[in-house]
Design an enzyme around this catalytic site. Structure first.
Site, short mmCIF file in Angstrom:
data_model
loop_
_atom_site.label_atom_id
_atom_site.label_comp_id
_atom_site.label_asym_id
_atom_site.label_seq_id
_atom_site.Cartn_x
_atom_site.Cartn_y
_atom_site.Cartn_z
N SER A 1 -6.87 -74.69 36.92
CA SER A 1 -8.24 -74.07 36.68
C SER A 1 -9.22 -74.01 37.93
O SER A 1 -8.62 -74.61 38.96
CB SER A 1 -9.00 -75.24 35.65
OG SER A 1 -10.33 -74.98 35.70
N TYR B 1 -11.39 -83.62 32.26
CA TYR B 1 -10.81 -82.21 32.38
C TYR B 1 -10.64 -81.93 33.76
O TYR B 1 -9.64 -81.64 34.34
CB TYR B 1 -11.50 -81.28 31.56
CG TYR B 1 -10.99 -79.89 31.77
CD1 TYR B 1 -9.98 -79.40 30.85
CD2 TYR B 1 -11.29 -78.95 32.54
CE1 TYR B 1 -9.16 -78.30 30.91
CE2 TYR B 1 -10.78 -77.84 32.53
CZ TYR B 1 -9.67 -77.40 31.85
OH TYR B 1 -9.21 -75.93 31.84
#
Length: 268
Positions: free
Chosen positions: A153, A166
């Site tokens: 990401s 996350y």
């Protein structure tokens, strides 16, 4: 018709019943790969992806597995090898969010995200590498002995308040990917990461489903559009093919420019 750059190869895509995983699975299938569509809890969606891949002329099956569980992952790989003989490409895509302010985050919220996003990639990569080493190179099929694509990401680079679990998982994926590329490069195993920015998928629906939300999101993206799963799919095909044979240990950001921090365009 898409070029069959991956003809004769088999690919496993985790978390492939929707979103980015579905986009990647479809792109690999269209490029000629046989595809294992992994899912955890939605067989109907996974089987729908399988049928779309078959329409390209590629083989595909859906396999249920919880990537955070060692026995489940090992069973999935056994089924994969039984069905297709081996595996050439692993796309470590399965992931989720359990968002909370850090001082309110529970251990369960932290652990669930780490278990799926990070431990899941460890377990799947380990089984894939074991199979690559067992089988050895097949030069007529691929210059590399095996390819692993880790779905990371932009948040392996950009801190993300309110999403510490996350962002931590994605930062760790960067080191997992690079360490594997370092350890197994001499065996012709290539390991890279795709780092998406804002992609239009169910996981981030709140960020794009209203005009106001989408306009707010565009303030972070210089290219001024939200990404699509097909954007990620095309990059995955490139990284899985011989076109990228000299690329390993690399994070490739696909984010419309999010990592250039557009908020600083008019100040700083």
């Amino acid at each position: 018709m898409a070029e069959k750059k991956l003809a004769g190869q088999s690919a496993l895509v985790t978390g492939a019943s929707s979103g980015i995983g579905e986009g990647v699975a479809l792109a690999l299938g269209e490029a000629g790969a046989n595809v294992i569509v992994n899912y955890n809890s939605n067989p109907d969606s996974a089987n729908a992806v399988v049928e779309k891949i078959k329409a390209f002329g590629s083989k595909a099956i859906a396999i249920q597995a919880d990537v955070s569980k060692e026995e489940s992952v090992q069973s999935m790989f056994k089924q994969t090898i039984k069905e297709f003989g081996t595996i050439d490409i692993l796309v470590n895509n399965a992931g989720l969010q359990k968002d909370a302010k850090f001082d309110e985050m529970t251990l369960a919220q932290w652990q669930t995200v780490i278990d799926i996003n990070l431990t899941g990639q460890f377990l799947c990569a380990r089984e894939a590498i074991r199979e690559f080493l067992r089988r050895g190179p097949v030069p007529e099929r691929s210059l590399a002995t095996g390819k692993i694509i880790c779905m990371s990401s932009v948040h392996e680079l950009i801190p993300w308040a309110g999403h510490v679990n996350y962002a931590s998982s994605k930062g760790a994926i960067k080191m997992l990917m690079q360490s594997l590329a370092q350890e197994y490069g001499d065996r012709k195993i290539r390991v890279n990461s795709i780092c998406p920015g804002a992609i239009q998928t169910p996981i981030n629906r709140a960020a794009w489903e209203t005009p106001q939300a989408l306009n707010s999101l565009m303030t972070l993206i210089p290219y001024n559009r939200i990404g699509q799963p097909s954007d990620i799919g095309r990059l995955a095909v490139f990284l899985a093919s011989d076109d990228s044979d000299y690329i390993t240990g690399t994070s490739i950001f696909i984010d419309g420019g999010m990592t250039v921090f557009e908020g600083f365009a008019t100040g700083g």
